[in-house]
Write a protein that holds these residues in place. Structure first.
Motif, PDB file in Angstrom:
ATOM      1  N   ALA A 181       0.852  -1.188   0.000  1.00  0.00           N
ATOM      2  CA  ALA A 181       0.000   0.000   0.000  1.00  0.00           C
ATOM      3  C   ALA A 181       0.887   1.236   0.000  1.00  0.00           C
ATOM      4  O   ALA A 181       2.029   1.198   0.472  1.00  0.00           O
ATOM      5  CB  ALA A 181      -0.910   0.005   1.215  1.00  0.00           C
ATOM      6  N   ILE A 182       0.362   2.318  -0.547  1.00  0.00           N
ATOM      7  CA  ILE A 182       1.133   3.562  -0.651  1.00  0.00           C
ATOM      8  C   ILE A 182       0.268   4.724  -0.184  1.00  0.00           C
ATOM      9  O   ILE A 182      -0.890   4.860  -0.602  1.00  0.00           O
ATOM     10  CB  ILE A 182       1.597   3.815  -2.097  1.00  0.00           C
ATOM     11  N   GLU A 183       0.837   5.537   0.686  1.00  0.00           N
ATOM     12  CA  GLU A 183       0.203   6.779   1.104  1.00  0.00           C
ATOM     13  C   GLU A 183       0.985   7.946   0.536  1.00  0.00           C
ATOM     14  O   GLU A 183       2.211   8.007   0.659  1.00  0.00           O
ATOM     15  CB  GLU A 183       0.186   6.872   2.635  1.00  0.00           C
ATOM     16  N   LEU A 184       0.271   8.861  -0.084  1.00  0.00           N
ATOM     17  CA  LEU A 184       0.871  10.071  -0.639  1.00  0.00           C
ATOM     18  C   LEU A 184       0.667  11.195   0.376  1.00  0.00           C
ATOM     19  O   LEU A 184      -0.438  11.684   0.573  1.00  0.00           O
ATOM     20  CB  LEU A 184       0.205  10.407  -1.974  1.00  0.00           C
ATOM     21  N   ASP A 185       1.745  11.573   1.038  1.00  0.00           N
ATOM     22  CA  ASP A 185       1.632  12.528   2.151  1.00  0.00           C
ATOM     23  C   ASP A 185       1.833  13.965   1.672  1.00  0.00           C
ATOM     24  O   ASP A 185       2.939  14.343   1.254  1.00  0.00           O
ATOM     25  CB  ASP A 185       2.666  12.203   3.232  1.00  0.00           C
ATOM     26  N   ASP A 186       0.770  14.750   1.754  1.00  0.00           N
ATOM     27  CA  ASP A 186       0.883  16.175   1.456  1.00  0.00           C
ATOM     28  C   ASP A 186       0.884  16.962   2.764  1.00  0.00           C
ATOM     29  O   ASP A 186       1.012  16.388   3.853  1.00  0.00           O
ATOM     30  CB  ASP A 186      -0.247  16.639   0.532  1.00  0.00           C
ATOM     31  N   SER A 187       0.732  18.266   2.680  1.00  0.00           N
ATOM     32  CA  SER A 187       0.824  19.110   3.877  1.00  0.00           C
ATOM     33  C   SER A 187      -0.280  18.830   4.893  1.00  0.00           C
ATOM     34  O   SER A 187      -0.122  19.110   6.079  1.00  0.00           O
ATOM     35  CB  SER A 187       0.786  20.592   3.473  1.00  0.00           C
ATOM     36  N   SER A 188      -1.403  18.246   4.444  1.00  0.00           N
ATOM     37  CA  SER A 188      -2.493  17.972   5.377  1.00  0.00           C
ATOM     38  C   SER A 188      -2.093  16.936   6.423  1.00  0.00           C
ATOM     39  O   SER A 188      -2.700  16.868   7.499  1.00  0.00           O
ATOM     40  CB  SER A 188      -3.733  17.490   4.606  1.00  0.00           C
ATOM     41  N   HIS A 189      -1.069  16.146   6.142  1.00  0.00           N
ATOM     42  CA  HIS A 189      -0.628  15.119   7.088  1.00  0.00           C
ATOM     43  C   HIS A 189       0.142  15.709   8.269  1.00  0.00           C
ATOM     44  O   HIS A 189       0.528  14.970   9.182  1.00  0.00           O
ATOM     45  CB  HIS A 189       0.230  14.073   6.364  1.00  0.00           C
ATOM     46  N   ASN A 190       0.357  17.030   8.252  1.00  0.00           N
ATOM     47  CA  ASN A 190       1.012  17.691   9.379  1.00  0.00           C
ATOM     48  C   ASN A 190       0.015  18.127  10.463  1.00  0.00           C
ATOM     49  O   ASN A 190       0.441  18.574  11.528  1.00  0.00           O
ATOM     50  CB  ASN A 190       1.796  18.921   8.886  1.00  0.00           C
ATOM     51  N   ASP A 226      -2.226   8.730  11.049  1.00  0.00           N
ATOM     52  CA  ASP A 226      -1.121   8.073  10.345  1.00  0.00           C
ATOM     53  C   ASP A 226      -0.357   7.113  11.254  1.00  0.00           C
ATOM     54  O   ASP A 226       0.068   6.036  10.819  1.00  0.00           O
ATOM     55  CB  ASP A 226      -0.161   9.120   9.778  1.00  0.00           C
ATOM     56  N   ALA A 227      -0.183   7.485  12.517  1.00  0.00           N
ATOM     57  CA  ALA A 227       0.502   6.608  13.461  1.00  0.00           C
ATOM     58  C   ALA A 227      -0.289   5.312  13.659  1.00  0.00           C
ATOM     59  O   ALA A 227       0.292   4.214  13.721  1.00  0.00           O
ATOM     60  CB  ALA A 227       0.700   7.323  14.788  1.00  0.00           C
ATOM     61  N   PHE A 228      -1.607   5.432  13.767  1.00  0.00           N
ATOM     62  CA  PHE A 228      -2.462   4.251  13.905  1.00  0.00           C
ATOM     63  C   PHE A 228      -2.346   3.359  12.676  1.00  0.00           C
ATOM     64  O   PHE A 228      -2.196   2.127  12.789  1.00  0.00           O
ATOM     65  CB  PHE A 228      -3.908   4.690  14.120  1.00  0.00           C
ATOM     66  N   VAL A 229      -2.415   3.946  11.483  1.00  0.00           N
ATOM     67  CA  VAL A 229      -2.347   3.164  10.250  1.00  0.00           C
ATOM     68  C   VAL A 229      -0.974   2.491  10.113  1.00  0.00           C
ATOM     69  O   VAL A 229      -0.873   1.325   9.732  1.00  0.00           O
ATOM     70  CB  VAL A 229      -2.652   4.055   9.029  1.00  0.00           C
ATOM     71  N   ASN A 230       0.084   3.211  10.426  1.00  0.00           N
ATOM     72  CA  ASN A 230       1.432   2.636  10.357  1.00  0.00           C
ATOM     73  C   ASN A 230       1.546   1.397  11.246  1.00  0.00           C
ATOM     74  O   ASN A 230       2.102   0.365  10.845  1.00  0.00           O
ATOM     75  CB  ASN A 230       2.477   3.665  10.780  1.00  0.00           C
ATOM     76  N   PRO A 287       3.321  -4.305   3.737  1.00  0.00           N
ATOM     77  CA  PRO A 287       4.162  -3.124   3.516  1.00  0.00           C
ATOM     78  C   PRO A 287       3.337  -1.875   3.206  1.00  0.00           C
ATOM     79  O   PRO A 287       2.362  -1.931   2.448  1.00  0.00           O
ATOM     80  CB  PRO A 287       5.015  -3.530   2.309  1.00  0.00           C
ATOM     81  N   LEU A 288       3.731  -0.776   3.806  1.00  0.00           N
ATOM     82  CA  LEU A 288       3.103   0.517   3.552  1.00  0.00           C
ATOM     83  C   LEU A 288       4.200   1.540   3.287  1.00  0.00           C
ATOM     84  O   LEU A 288       5.047   1.782   4.139  1.00  0.00           O
ATOM     85  CB  LEU A 288       2.261   0.951   4.761  1.00  0.00           C
ATOM     86  N   LEU A 289       4.172   2.100   2.091  1.00  0.00           N
ATOM     87  CA  LEU A 289       5.146   3.138   1.735  1.00  0.00           C
ATOM     88  C   LEU A 289       4.503   4.506   1.903  1.00  0.00           C
ATOM     89  O   LEU A 289       3.364   4.724   1.473  1.00  0.00           O
ATOM     90  CB  LEU A 289       5.602   2.968   0.287  1.00  0.00           C
ATOM     91  N   ARG A 290       5.261   5.416   2.504  1.00  0.00           N
ATOM     92  CA  ARG A 290       4.808   6.811   2.614  1.00  0.00           C
ATOM     93  C   ARG A 290       5.702   7.649   1.715  1.00  0.00           C
ATOM     94  O   ARG A 290       6.905   7.742   1.924  1.00  0.00           O
ATOM     95  CB  ARG A 290       4.863   7.286   4.064  1.00  0.00           C
ATOM     96  N   ILE A 291       5.075   8.247   0.698  1.00  0.00           N
ATOM     97  CA  ILE A 291       5.800   9.040  -0.288  1.00  0.00           C
ATOM     98  C   ILE A 291       5.404  10.506  -0.130  1.00  0.00           C
ATOM     99  O   ILE A 291       4.217  10.847  -0.280  1.00  0.00           O
ATOM    100  CB  ILE A 291       5.484   8.566  -1.727  1.00  0.00           C
ATOM    101  N   PRO A 292       6.347  11.396   0.183  1.00  0.00           N
ATOM    102  CA  PRO A 292       6.020  12.830   0.261  1.00  0.00           C
ATOM    103  C   PRO A 292       5.561  13.336  -1.104  1.00  0.00           C
ATOM    104  O   PRO A 292       6.182  13.041  -2.133  1.00  0.00           O
ATOM    105  CB  PRO A 292       7.334  13.480   0.693  1.00  0.00           C
ATOM    106  N   PHE A 293       4.467  14.083  -1.079  1.00  0.00           N
ATOM    107  CA  PHE A 293       3.942  14.596  -2.346  1.00  0.00           C
ATOM    108  C   PHE A 293       4.901  15.608  -2.976  1.00  0.00           C
ATOM    109  O   PHE A 293       5.510  16.435  -2.308  1.00  0.00           O
ATOM    110  CB  PHE A 293       2.588  15.260  -2.141  1.00  0.00           C
ATOM    111  N   SER A 294       5.014  15.497  -4.296  1.00  0.00           N
ATOM    112  CA  SER A 294       5.785  16.463  -5.080  1.00  0.00           C
ATOM    113  C   SER A 294       5.234  16.412  -6.502  1.00  0.00           C
ATOM    114  O   SER A 294       4.721  15.382  -6.942  1.00  0.00           O
ATOM    115  CB  SER A 294       7.275  16.107  -5.066  1.00  0.00           C
TER     116      SER A 294
END
Length: 207
Positions: A147-156, A164-168, A177-184
């Motif tokens: 699974a992949i999460e696309l982390d934008d500024s809302s994740h702050n 996010d801590a619960f999901v991790n 596996p869960l990948l967290r990719i910073p949005f760009s």
């Protein structure tokens, strides 16, 4: 009784039987068939079979008040993914297309079973409204790979940090596996490829 007296009576009975048989032949169909055809409606069309579906006025229709109320509150979306998600998808999909299928906006309920027993309602409540941005599944078997999460500024935001801590923790404890990719708007393709390989996602030698 002498036979001479019986003969006229027998001949009469035979003549009556022949007359009845001739009348039936001229009618062209047995009385049972006439009864069947007479049961049709005046326009000559056969009656509907007993199993034919009948309209039930109690069933809701598209014009019901409930549907009208929802129509006033809902608006059709033009795209399934946001522009940010589409931008990442356009980079991800070519990397995995030879071995994986990419699904977007997948519910946690589609990734995890809830075992029956004490606390199952609580578990359902905790994951029923959560989803991840992308899921990679194996071609042919649909086996869930990553699974992949696309982390934008809302994740702050504090609530997102807690979520996010619960999901991790959930993914780690269930070995998915869960990948967290910073949005760009631009992505480091070799770096993304390396992260996918670490997560056990099979990739072609040249993507």
């Amino acid at each position: 009784m002498p036979i001479k007296q019986i003969m006229p009576w027998l001949i009469g009975m035979v003549l009556v039987a022949l007359l009845i048989q001739q009348v039936l032949r001229k009618s062209g169909q047995p009385s049972s068939q006439r009864t069947s055809s007479d049961s049709r409606n005046p326009h000559g069309t056969p009656p509907l079979p007993e199993s034919a579906p009948q309209h039930d006025s109690r069933k809701p229709t598209a014009t019901s008040s409930v549907a009208r109320d929802l129509t006033n509150l809902l608006e059709r979306k033009e795209t399934l993914m946001t522009p940010a998600e589409q931008s990442f998808f356009d980079v991800l999909e070519p990397l995995v297309r030879s071995s994986c299928r990419v699904s977007s906006n997948v519910r946690l309920l589609d990734l995890f079973h809830i075992r029956p027993g004490s606390g199952q309602q609580s578990a359902f409540n905790k994951i029923s409204r959560k989803h991840v941005d992308f899921v990679l599944t194996e071609h042919g078997s649909s086996r869930i790979l990553c699974a992949i999460e696309l982390d934008d500024s809302s994740h702050n935001r504090p609530d997102r940090i807690e979520r996010d801590a619960f999901v991790n923790e959930l993914f780690a404890s269930l070995n998915l596996p869960l990948l967290r990719i910073p949005f760009s708007w631009t992505y480091n393709v070799p770096g993304l490829r390396s992260e996918l390989l670490k997560a056990g996602v099979p990739l072609a030698s040249a993507a």
